[in-house]
Design an enzyme around this catalytic site. Structure first.
Site, PDB file in Angstrom:
ATOM      1  N   SER A  36      31.516   0.623 -38.903  1.00 52.73           N
ATOM      2  CA  SER A  36      30.283  -0.076 -39.281  1.00 52.73           C
ATOM      3  C   SER A  36      29.069   0.685 -38.759  1.00 52.73           C
ATOM      4  O   SER A  36      29.163   1.430 -37.774  1.00 52.73           O
ATOM      5  CB  SER A  36      30.341  -1.473 -38.644  1.00 52.73           C
ATOM      6  OG  SER A  36      29.154  -2.187 -38.879  1.00 52.73           O
ATOM      7  N   ILE A  38      26.032   2.506 -37.213  1.00 52.84           N
ATOM      8  CA  ILE A  38      25.759   3.839 -36.655  1.00 52.84           C
ATOM      9  C   ILE A  38      27.057   4.618 -36.414  1.00 52.84           C
ATOM     10  O   ILE A  38      27.118   5.835 -36.625  1.00 52.84           O
ATOM     11  CB  ILE A  38      24.932   3.678 -35.357  1.00 52.84           C
ATOM     12  CG1 ILE A  38      23.531   3.155 -35.712  1.00 52.84           C
ATOM     13  CG2 ILE A  38      24.839   4.993 -34.580  1.00 52.84           C
ATOM     14  CD1 ILE A  38      22.708   2.697 -34.516  1.00 52.84           C
ATOM     15  N   SER A 162      20.421   1.965 -25.837  1.00 52.77           N
ATOM     16  CA  SER A 162      19.418   1.239 -26.637  1.00 52.77           C
ATOM     17  C   SER A 162      18.069   1.304 -25.941  1.00 52.77           C
ATOM     18  O   SER A 162      17.999   1.265 -24.702  1.00 52.77           O
ATOM     19  CB  SER A 162      19.846  -0.219 -26.767  1.00 52.77           C
ATOM     20  OG  SER A 162      18.749  -1.010 -27.155  1.00 52.77           O
ATOM     21  N   TYR A 188      22.712  -7.561 -22.541  1.00 54.29           N
ATOM     22  CA  TYR A 188      22.876  -6.344 -23.351  1.00 54.29           C
ATOM     23  C   TYR A 188      21.990  -5.222 -22.788  1.00 54.29           C
ATOM     24  O   TYR A 188      22.446  -4.087 -22.586  1.00 54.29           O
ATOM     25  CB  TYR A 188      22.488  -6.688 -24.785  1.00 54.29           C
ATOM     26  CG  TYR A 188      22.401  -5.541 -25.766  1.00 54.29           C
ATOM     27  CD1 TYR A 188      23.519  -5.062 -26.432  1.00 54.29           C
ATOM     28  CD2 TYR A 188      21.161  -4.958 -26.069  1.00 54.29           C
ATOM     29  CE1 TYR A 188      23.430  -4.033 -27.369  1.00 54.29           C
ATOM     30  CE2 TYR A 188      21.061  -3.928 -27.000  1.00 54.29           C
ATOM     31  CZ  TYR A 188      22.189  -3.471 -27.644  1.00 54.29           C
ATOM     32  OH  TYR A 188      22.086  -2.449 -28.563  1.00 54.29           O
ATOM     33  N   LYS A 192      23.092  -1.678 -21.265  1.00 56.82           N
ATOM     34  CA  LYS A 192      22.626  -0.434 -21.881  1.00 56.82           C
ATOM     35  C   LYS A 192      21.942   0.458 -20.833  1.00 56.82           C
ATOM     36  O   LYS A 192      22.041   1.681 -20.895  1.00 56.82           O
ATOM     37  CB  LYS A 192      21.680  -0.743 -23.047  1.00 56.82           C
ATOM     38  CG  LYS A 192      22.382  -1.344 -24.264  1.00 56.82           C
ATOM     39  CD  LYS A 192      23.498  -0.439 -24.742  1.00 56.82           C
ATOM     40  CE  LYS A 192      23.912  -0.630 -26.172  1.00 56.82           C
ATOM     41  NZ  LYS A 192      25.067   0.224 -26.537  1.00 56.82           N
ATOM     42  N   THR A 223      21.664  -2.338 -39.512  1.00 52.83           N
ATOM     43  CA  THR A 223      23.134  -2.295 -39.505  1.00 52.83           C
ATOM     44  C   THR A 223      23.664  -3.733 -39.553  1.00 52.83           C
ATOM     45  O   THR A 223      22.935  -4.677 -39.226  1.00 52.83           O
ATOM     46  CB  THR A 223      23.659  -1.631 -38.216  1.00 52.83           C
ATOM     47  OG1 THR A 223      23.250  -2.443 -37.103  1.00 52.83           O
ATOM     48  CG2 THR A 223      23.125  -0.217 -38.047  1.00 52.83           C
TER      49      THR A 223
END
Ligand SMILES: NC(=O)c1ccc[n+]([C@@H]2O[C@H](COP(=O)([O-])OP(=O)(O)OC[C@H]3O[C@@H](n4cnc5c(N)ncnc54)[C@H](OP(=O)(O)O)[C@@H]3O)[C@@H](O)[C@H]2O)c1
Length: 305
Positions: A36, A38, A162, A188, A192, A223
């Site tokens: 999926s 990237i 990210s 998240y 990251k 995405t």
């Protein structure tokens, strides 16, 4: 806005076409989350350049579909391996039974932004397990297959982080937090941030072993992951989001460009080195980096050789 499609197009004017005028035949690449977004765009680009690509996917059906699509679109040598990065047992199984004997490129792309706290069967919070702990165990398990003598081009590890991490300072305590309110976006971003520091720590330890480690951030790419995890953001920005291939561009460049073969320990955006802590108060102390190194070995039950 640098992170959107106009930013990519502006930055792409200074890209050197010869950087990716490269033949990767004979190189073996592993890309996690390759069914999926990237990851899929990365697998496609590396296969087009001639690499033998292993797509590491947690869901067999989704993996099979993407494999068939990429085989048809690239005519390249692609394989599928079932691997849930959040499960240490799955990583160990992959290392013992499926992983190829030689690895030249390892792309840690698999990722997700969760809406609630969930734990892996190893008892780790899932964001941490998927983005940091599983990839660390996989990297250590592959070291023997990646080391290169100094007269050969080094193998390369690439971490897809990210820009969300910019707002966060590394905190190992927060990474290990198991109770209290859960905000998926900050968890998240914390993880990251930890990926970027871990890439630097690995790069330091891999000096002289013929393996490099670099981290990057892709900007904002449209995405399936962004659409499902951040639907409002996706609706508001979808006209200006980068394509998955544009999001993958710096991943592919870090994996393949001969000119930068020896570079390690960097953080990259649109093929340029980027500051890791431009915002005040976001630079971690050396003790916190040491704590991360200790913690990731404990969480992954993996000792650095
Ligand atoms: N898109 C952006 O704007 C953006 C921005 C910054 C960073 N990123 C990072 O880019 C990477 C790719 O994201 P994306 O936007 O391309 O999202 P995506 O379309 O949702 O792709 C994520 C991929 O990771 C896989 N994955 C998730 N958890 C996994 C696990 N435990 N084991 C194995 N595979 C797993 C997914 O598998 P399933 O299909 O089975 O769910 C999927 O193949 C992520 O690390 C993300 O954090 C993206």
């Amino acid at each position: 806005m640098p992170f959107d499609q106009t930013g990519f197009r502006r930055h792409a004017r200074r890209f050197l076409p010869e950087d990716l005028d490269v033949d990767l035949h004979g190189r073996v690449a592993l890309v996690s989350g390759a069914n999926s977004g990237i990851g899929k765009a990365t697998a496609e680009a590396l296969a087009r350049l001639g690499a033998e690509v292993w797509m590491l996917c947690r869901d067999r059906q989704r993996g099979e579909r993407a494999l068939a699509e990429l085989r048809a679109s690239t005519g390249g040598r692609l394989h599928l391996a079932g691997l849930d990065l959040s499960e240490l047992a799955a990583v160990r199984r992959f290392l013992v039974s499926e992983a190829p004997p030689r690895v030249d490129i390892l792309v840690h792309n698999a990722g997700a932004l969760l809406d609630a706290r969930r734990f892996s069967s190893d008892g780790l919070e899932l964001t941490l397990a998927t983005h940091l702990v599983g990839p660390f165990a996989l990297t250590v398990g592959l070291l023997d297959r990646m080391r290169r003598p100094t007269d050969q081009p080094p193998a390369r590890v690439v971490w897809v982080s990210s820009g969300g991490m910019y707002t966060r300072r590394l905190s190992v305590e927060r990474l290990g937090q198991r109770e209290g309110p859960f905000d998926g976006v900050t968890v998240y971003a914390d993880v990251k941030r930890a990926q970027v520091v871990l890439s630097e720590l690995l790069a330091e330890r891999l000096v002289g072993q013929g393996i490099t480690s670099n981290a990057m951030h892709p900007g904002w790419a449209g995405t399936p992951g962004v659409q499902s995890a951040l639907p409002l953001f996706h609706t508001l920005t979808r006209r200006v989001l980068r394509s998955p291939a544009e999001g993958a561009d710096t991943v592919v460049w870090l994996a393949a460009c001969p000119r930068i073969a020896g570079l390690s320990g960097g953080f990259w955006f649109d093929r340029q080195e980027a500051a890791t802590a431009p915002l005040p108060g976001t630079r971690e102390r050396p003790e916190e980096r040491a704590r991360l190194w200790q913690a990731v070995q404990e969480w992954s039950e993996t000792r650095w050789p």
